[in-house]
Structures are given as structure tokens and as C-alpha cells.
Design a protein around this motif. Structure first.
Motif, PDB file in Angstrom:
ATOM      1  N   ASP A  31       0.847  -1.183   0.000  1.00 35.17           N
ATOM      2  CA  ASP A  31       0.000   0.000   0.000  1.00 35.17           C
ATOM      3  C   ASP A  31       0.881   1.231   0.000  1.00 35.17           C
ATOM      4  OD1 ASP A  31       0.482   1.148   2.673  1.00 35.17           O
ATOM      5  OD2 ASP A  31      -0.580  -0.576   3.448  1.00 35.17           O
ATOM      6  N   ASP A  32       0.275   2.384  -0.129  1.00 32.85           N
ATOM      7  CA  ASP A  32       1.043   3.627  -0.241  1.00 32.85           C
ATOM      8  C   ASP A  32       1.075   4.420   1.065  1.00 32.85           C
ATOM      9  OD1 ASP A  32      -1.536   4.475  -0.111  1.00 32.85           O
ATOM     10  OD2 ASP A  32      -1.556   5.475  -2.047  1.00 32.85           O
ATOM     11  N   ASN A  33       0.783   3.744   2.163  1.00 31.97           N
ATOM     12  CA  ASN A  33       0.789   4.374   3.490  1.00 31.97           C
ATOM     13  C   ASN A  33      -0.262   5.460   3.646  1.00 31.97           C
ATOM     14  OD1 ASN A  33       2.892   2.873   4.758  1.00 31.97           O
ATOM     15  ND2 ASN A  33       4.339   3.969   3.473  1.00 31.97           N
ATOM     16  N   ALA A  34      -1.280   5.435   2.818  1.00 29.35           N
ATOM     17  CA  ALA A  34      -2.375   6.394   2.979  1.00 29.35           C
ATOM     18  C   ALA A  34      -3.049   6.137   4.323  1.00 29.35           C
ATOM     19  CB  ALA A  34      -3.382   6.242   1.846  1.00 29.35           C
ATOM     20  N   PRO A  35      -3.572   7.180   4.968  1.00 33.07           N
ATOM     21  CA  PRO A  35      -4.199   6.997   6.276  1.00 33.07           C
ATOM     22  C   PRO A  35      -5.270   5.904   6.300  1.00 33.07           C
ATOM     23  CG  PRO A  35      -3.928   9.324   5.829  1.00 33.07           C
ATOM     24  CD  PRO A  35      -3.540   8.586   4.569  1.00 33.07           C
ATOM     25  N   CYS A  36      -6.032   5.750   5.218  1.00 30.04           N
ATOM     26  CA  CYS A  36      -7.080   4.718   5.204  1.00 30.04           C
ATOM     27  C   CYS A  36      -6.498   3.311   5.247  1.00 30.04           C
ATOM     28  CB  CYS A  36      -7.985   4.896   3.993  1.00 30.04           C
ATOM     29  SG  CYS A  36      -7.144   4.740   2.415  1.00 30.04           S
ATOM     30  N   ALA A  53       6.523   6.331   2.821  1.00 29.52           N
ATOM     31  CA  ALA A  53       5.417   7.288   2.729  1.00 29.52           C
ATOM     32  C   ALA A  53       5.713   8.300   1.639  1.00 29.52           C
ATOM     33  CB  ALA A  53       5.230   7.984   4.068  1.00 29.52           C
ATOM     34  N   ARG A  54       4.653   8.784   1.000  1.00 28.10           N
ATOM     35  CA  ARG A  54       4.756   9.797  -0.051  1.00 28.10           C
ATOM     36  C   ARG A  54       5.720   9.384  -1.173  1.00 28.10           C
ATOM     37  NH1 ARG A  54       5.087  12.724   4.752  1.00 28.10           N
ATOM     38  NH2 ARG A  54       3.159  13.779   5.254  1.00 28.10           N
ATOM     39  N   SER A  55       5.752   8.101  -1.444  1.00 28.91           N
ATOM     40  CA  SER A  55       6.641   7.612  -2.491  1.00 28.91           C
ATOM     41  C   SER A  55       5.981   7.769  -3.850  1.00 28.91           C
ATOM     42  CB  SER A  55       6.975   6.142  -2.244  1.00 28.91           C
ATOM     43  OG  SER A  55       5.796   5.376  -2.232  1.00 28.91           O
ATOM     44  N   THR A  56       6.796   7.669  -4.861  1.00 26.98           N
ATOM     45  CA  THR A  56       6.292   7.695  -6.231  1.00 26.98           C
ATOM     46  C   THR A  56       5.286   6.562  -6.404  1.00 26.98           C
ATOM     47  OG1 THR A  56       8.490   8.400  -6.860  1.00 26.98           O
ATOM     48  CG2 THR A  56       7.038   7.710  -8.633  1.00 26.98           C
ATOM     49  N   ASP A  57       4.279   6.764  -7.221  1.00 22.81           N
ATOM     50  CA  ASP A  57       3.261   5.729  -7.431  1.00 22.81           C
ATOM     51  C   ASP A  57       3.839   4.560  -8.225  1.00 22.81           C
ATOM     52  OD1 ASP A  57       1.198   6.828  -6.014  1.00 22.81           O
ATOM     53  OD2 ASP A  57       0.399   7.918  -7.720  1.00 22.81           O
ATOM     54  N   LEU A  58       4.565   3.713  -7.530  1.00 24.27           N
ATOM     55  CA  LEU A  58       5.118   2.525  -8.175  1.00 24.27           C
ATOM     56  C   LEU A  58       4.171   1.342  -8.089  1.00 24.27           C
ATOM     57  CD1 LEU A  58       8.819   2.663  -6.976  1.00 24.27           C
ATOM     58  CD2 LEU A  58       7.925   3.137  -9.255  1.00 24.27           C
ATOM     59  N   ASN A  59       3.221   1.422  -7.185  1.00 20.53           N
ATOM     60  CA  ASN A  59       2.301   0.321  -7.003  1.00 20.53           C
ATOM     61  C   ASN A  59       1.491   0.129  -8.287  1.00 20.53           C
ATOM     62  OD1 ASN A  59       0.263  -1.438  -6.224  1.00 20.53           O
ATOM     63  ND2 ASN A  59       0.059  -0.542  -4.206  1.00 20.53           N
ATOM     64  N   PRO A  60       1.560  -1.061  -8.894  1.00 19.61           N
ATOM     65  CA  PRO A  60       0.843  -1.284 -10.161  1.00 19.61           C
ATOM     66  C   PRO A  60      -0.659  -1.018 -10.076  1.00 19.61           C
ATOM     67  CG  PRO A  60       2.311  -3.113  -9.694  1.00 19.61           C
ATOM     68  CD  PRO A  60       2.325  -2.236  -8.483  1.00 19.61           C
ATOM     69  N   ILE A  61      -1.248  -1.186  -8.895  1.00 18.13           N
ATOM     70  CA  ILE A  61      -2.693  -0.990  -8.797  1.00 18.13           C
ATOM     71  C   ILE A  61      -3.076   0.454  -9.092  1.00 18.13           C
ATOM     72  CG2 ILE A  61      -2.868  -0.479  -6.321  1.00 18.13           C
ATOM     73  CD1 ILE A  61      -5.223  -2.797  -8.325  1.00 18.13           C
TER      74      ILE A  61
END
Length: 110
Positions: A9-14, A36-44
Motif C-alpha cells: 500500500d502507499d501508506n495512505a491513512p485509510c 510514505a509519499r513515495s512515487t506511485d510505483l504500485n501497479p494498482i
């Protein structure tokens, strides 16, 4: 999902709520370390973008939650497997690029 499955996950609060933590723990799902606040590397993230663009091209956009759910299910089923394969296969290259950029720009390091 197999022994090699990890949750990204991207460490978003949710994603960091007590309920989310409890669910992952109850299902014995290991969370991948992710800055946290990383580049959107997550394929989703790219999959959501694809689905959003597909929904935007519909002649009759969904207006209720039920219609949205059905439309997303339709678009998910119609998504080309090649898109998923390409995203997965590009992960190594994209991570290497981010690491290289991080070495050039120390403030971008996470």
C-alpha cells in the motif's frame, strides 16, 4: 494467494487504520515496507487509472453505488491481461529508475 503474497500500500491513512491493521493481522497477511509519499510505483495505481478512464468513456456513466460497482466489475473483467503483465514486468525497471534518481537527488530518497 500463496506463500509469496505480500500486501503493498502507499501508506495512505485509510490503509493504516486500526480496522485495516486488524484485518491484515487476522488473515496473516504480511505488509510490504513502503516509504510514505513515495512515487506511485504500485501497479494498482495504474489499474485504477485505466478503470477510471474506461468509466469516463461510457455513454451512460454510473450514477449510483450499485451502478458503479457493476460498471467497475465489467471493466475489470474486460481489462486486457497484457496490461497487468506489462505493469508487473515493468516494476524492476521503474524501481531501478527511482533508485538512480534518488542517488542524483538526495531529497527524493525515502
Amino acid at each position: 494467494m500463496g506463500l509469496q503474497f505480500r500486501f503493498m500500500d502507499d501508506n495512505a491513512p485509510c490503509h493504516r487504520t486500526v480496522a485495516a491493521e486488524q484485518l491484515l493481522e487476522s488473515e496473516d497477511i504480511e505488509r510490504m515496507d513502503w516509504p510514505a509519499r513515495s512515487t506511485d510505483l504500485n501497479p494498482i495505481e495504474h489499474v485504477w487509472d485505466f478503470l477510471g478512464r474506461r468509466l469516463a468513456t461510457r455513454t451512460l456513466p454510473p450514477v449510483t453505488i450499485r451502478e458503479l460497482r457493476l460498471a467497475l466489475q465489467d471493466e475489470w473483467a474486460a481489462m486486457p491481461q497484457q496490461l497487468i503483465d506489462t505493469l508487473i514486468l515493468s516494476m524492476g525497471r521503474r524501481c531501478e529508475t527511482c533508485l538512480a534518481v534518488g542517488r542524483s537527488y538526495p531529497l527524493l530518497k525515502t
